[in-house]
Structures are given as C-alpha cells and as structure tokens.
Design a protein around this motif. Structure first.
Motif, PDB file in Angstrom:
ATOM      1  N   ARG A   2       0.835  -1.195   0.000  1.00 56.12           N
ATOM      2  CA  ARG A   2       0.000   0.000   0.000  1.00 56.12           C
ATOM      3  C   ARG A   2       0.874   1.252   0.000  1.00 56.12           C
ATOM      4  N   ILE A   3       0.758   2.033  -1.053  1.00 54.87           N
ATOM      5  CA  ILE A   3       1.524   3.264  -1.207  1.00 54.87           C
ATOM      6  C   ILE A   3       0.667   4.433  -0.736  1.00 54.87           C
ATOM      7  N   GLY A   4       1.111   5.130   0.306  1.00 57.03           N
ATOM      8  CA  GLY A   4       0.401   6.297   0.793  1.00 57.03           C
ATOM      9  C   GLY A   4       1.058   7.574   0.301  1.00 57.03           C
ATOM     10  N   GLN A   5       0.234   8.569  -0.027  1.00 54.11           N
ATOM     11  CA  GLN A   5       0.770   9.851  -0.450  1.00 54.11           C
ATOM     12  C   GLN A   5       0.041  10.996   0.252  1.00 54.11           C
ATOM     13  N   ILE A   6       0.823  11.972   0.705  1.00 55.23           N
ATOM     14  CA  ILE A   6       0.287  13.230   1.223  1.00 55.23           C
ATOM     15  C   ILE A   6       0.456  14.248   0.110  1.00 55.23           C
ATOM     16  N   THR A  13      -0.963  15.173 -10.350  1.00 53.53           N
ATOM     17  CA  THR A  13       0.097  14.450 -11.068  1.00 53.53           C
ATOM     18  C   THR A  13       0.647  13.264 -10.291  1.00 53.53           C
ATOM     19  N   MET A  14       0.876  13.420  -8.992  1.00 53.26           N
ATOM     20  CA  MET A  14       1.524  12.335  -8.253  1.00 53.26           C
ATOM     21  C   MET A  14       0.663  11.085  -8.167  1.00 53.26           C
ATOM     22  N   GLU A  15      -0.656  11.257  -8.224  1.00 52.72           N
ATOM     23  CA  GLU A  15      -1.532  10.081  -8.198  1.00 52.72           C
ATOM     24  C   GLU A  15      -1.680   9.455  -9.586  1.00 52.72           C
ATOM     25  N   HIS A  37      -3.089   5.228  -2.071  1.00 50.55           N
ATOM     26  CA  HIS A  37      -3.995   5.829  -1.101  1.00 50.55           C
ATOM     27  C   HIS A  37      -3.469   7.214  -0.733  1.00 50.55           C
ATOM     28  N   SER A  38      -4.334   8.229  -0.799  1.00 52.59           N
ATOM     29  CA  SER A  38      -3.891   9.610  -0.604  1.00 52.59           C
ATOM     30  C   SER A  38      -4.697  10.328   0.457  1.00 52.59           C
ATOM     31  N   SER A  39      -4.041  11.303   1.064  1.00 53.19           N
ATOM     32  CA  SER A  39      -4.710  12.291   1.911  1.00 53.19           C
ATOM     33  C   SER A  39      -4.239  13.660   1.432  1.00 53.19           C
ATOM     34  N   ARG A  40      -5.148  14.647   1.464  1.00 52.89           N
ATOM     35  CA  ARG A  40      -4.870  15.914   0.792  1.00 52.89           C
ATOM     36  C   ARG A  40      -4.809  17.100   1.745  1.00 52.89           C
ATOM     37  N   MET A  41      -3.907  18.043   1.429  1.00 54.16           N
ATOM     38  CA  MET A  41      -3.745  19.303   2.159  1.00 54.16           C
ATOM     39  C   MET A  41      -4.180  20.436   1.235  1.00 54.16           C
ATOM     40  N   ARG A  42      -4.909  21.441   1.754  1.00 62.78           N
ATOM     41  CA  ARG A  42      -5.415  22.517   0.906  1.00 62.78           C
ATOM     42  C   ARG A  42      -4.287  23.404   0.388  1.00 62.78           C
ATOM     43  N   ALA A  68      -5.161   3.740   7.339  1.00 63.23           N
ATOM     44  CA  ALA A  68      -5.206   2.812   6.209  1.00 63.23           C
ATOM     45  C   ALA A  68      -4.084   1.776   6.269  1.00 63.23           C
ATOM     46  N   GLU A  69      -3.196   1.897   7.271  1.00 67.97           N
ATOM     47  CA  GLU A  69      -2.065   0.977   7.444  1.00 67.97           C
ATOM     48  C   GLU A  69      -1.264   0.814   6.148  1.00 67.97           C
TER      49      GLU A  69
END
Length: 260
Positions: A2-6, A13-15, A37-42, A68-69
C-alpha cells in the motif's frame, strides 16, 4: 503493498505518475502488486504563504494514512518542504513518522524534497541543471536548498506558473523544447521537473536521448525512495536514469567507496 501519499489538494500528477511507474514495474515483476492511497492538504497557489499553511496540515494527513495501514508514505510537494528552511525534509519526515507511530502504525516516510537530494547523492550525482514551474523567487529557494545538500546546480529555468492546476495541466512533452534553454555544460544529470506536480514521465527518456545525459524528475526520485523504504529493488522500466540498473550500480559503487 500500500503506497500512501500526502498531496496538495490541487495536485493532479503524483496520483498518476507514481502509479504509472509502478504499474510498469508490475509488468516486469508480476509477483508484485501496489495499491495507492492519498490524503490531501489545501493549496491552490504556489506561494510561500500557502505552502507554509499547507505544510501545517500534513500531520493530519499522516494520521489518516496510518488508519489505512499503508506500507510507506510519500510527502508529495517538493517546494513546500524546501521553502521551509534548509534541511527541513529531515524535520518533516521525523514529525510525520512520529505522528504515524502515535496513531499505531509507524510506516516509513519519505518526502519528495529529501528523495531528490538523497537519491541523486546515492547515485553519485554531484552537479545538475533543473527545470521548475515555480516563480523565480521560489526557484531560487529550491536551488539554494539543493546546493546546501552538497549538489551543485549549474543552471535553472523558472517557468513562472503560480497556479498549481495550470502546472498539472502542462504538456509533459513541452519539456523537450524547454531544455534547449538550459545550460547543461558540466552537469552530471538534468532534473527535467524539480516539481512533483509538473508532468514529465513521458518526456524523460526523450530528453535523455536528446541531451545524451542522465535525466530524472522529483516524482521518479520519490518513487525510488519509496521502493528502498519498502526493501525492494529500486528499479522500474522506462522511468529514466534514477530508476535504472545503471543508477542501482552507481549507488552500490558509492556505498562501497564510503565503506572502504
């Protein structure tokens, strides 16, 4: 895995680029499978003020990805880190890892800023020329940050695009012509996109052929750092020098020199 991205909320682009690189790897190594799996900052405008406000939100994102482990986390905004002060990628990575540990899932954390300098140094790269989409003042901060990490910057191009969505909509193949204005004399490598929002994946092999030099991007370097954090061979097809067997061999040789 599982690849997580902030990611900044306006990043598109990164997704797409990191999954595309790793899907290529899956085709050569069918035993591997990645999910994303991503979480976003404004953040909408690439200004120092918006970048600082966005960065303060990164700890919330780390907590969400801990839920999301995920197996690794990548902080996907190079200039946000580099605009916060020299060496800040280490501070950010430490804080994000600590937050995930507090949430019960201490996954390794990399930042695109740290990945760029770390992976270049591991591959023995000591001088580069770069293309950025940033305004000149932010590009100067990026250049100073890279130089502080021991890598000389021969030349830089600031495309001066303040709107982050506009950066993401840019045709990656425009970079093939952009490098005509870049001084590469004395450079070991060209960073054709020192920004994880400016698309570049398709252009990297074309620019390598055109210049006869190794070429990479912040996204490719981030992918390499993620693979190393996962304990995987840091290679992927059609992704330029930094994810090639040549870079892997250079890193191994550099490690032997240090140990010697």
């Amino acid at each position: 895995m599982r690849i997580g991205q902030i990611v900044p909320s306006s990043n598109t682009t990164m997704e797409t680029e990191i999954p595309a690189i790793l899907r290529g790897r899956e085709r050569t190594l069918p035993g591997e499978q990645f999910t994303f799996h991503s979480s976003r900052m404004r953040m909408k405008k690439v200004t120092k003020e918006e970048l600082a406000a966005m960065d303060r939100d990164s700890l919330r994102c780390a907590a969400e990805l801990a839920d999301a482990e995920v197996d690794v986390v990548g902080y996907a905004c190079l200039v946000a880190i580099m605009s916060m002060g020299l060496g800040y990628h280490r501070t950010s990575q430490g804080a994000l890892h600590a937050r995930m540990k507090e949430e019960g899932h201490a996954a390794p954390v990399v930042t695109s800023a740290g990945a760029l300098v770390d992976e270049l140094k591991l591959a023995g790269i000591r001088s580069i020329s770069i293309v950025t989409p940033y305004m000149p003042a932010l590009t100067d901060l990026v250049v100073d940050y890279i130089k502080d990490q021991g890598i000389d910057v021969i030349d830089s191009i600031a495309l001066a695009i303040p709107d982050n969505l506009e950066v993401g909509r840019r045709d990656p193949m425009a970079l093939v012509n952009d490098v005509d204005r870049l001084n590469t004399r004395g450079a070991d490598l060209v960073v054709v996109s020192a920004c994880v929002q400016m698309p570049s994946r398709e252009a990297i092999p074309v620019v390598e052929d055109k210049l006869g030099l190794p070429v990479t991007s912040a996204a490719a370097c981030t992918t390499r750092s993620m693979l190393r954090a996962l304990g995987l061979d840091p290679v992927a097809p059609d992704a330029g020098f930094i994810l090639s067997e040549a870079a892997k061999a250079a890193a191994a040789a550099s490690s032997e020199d240090i140990q010697g």
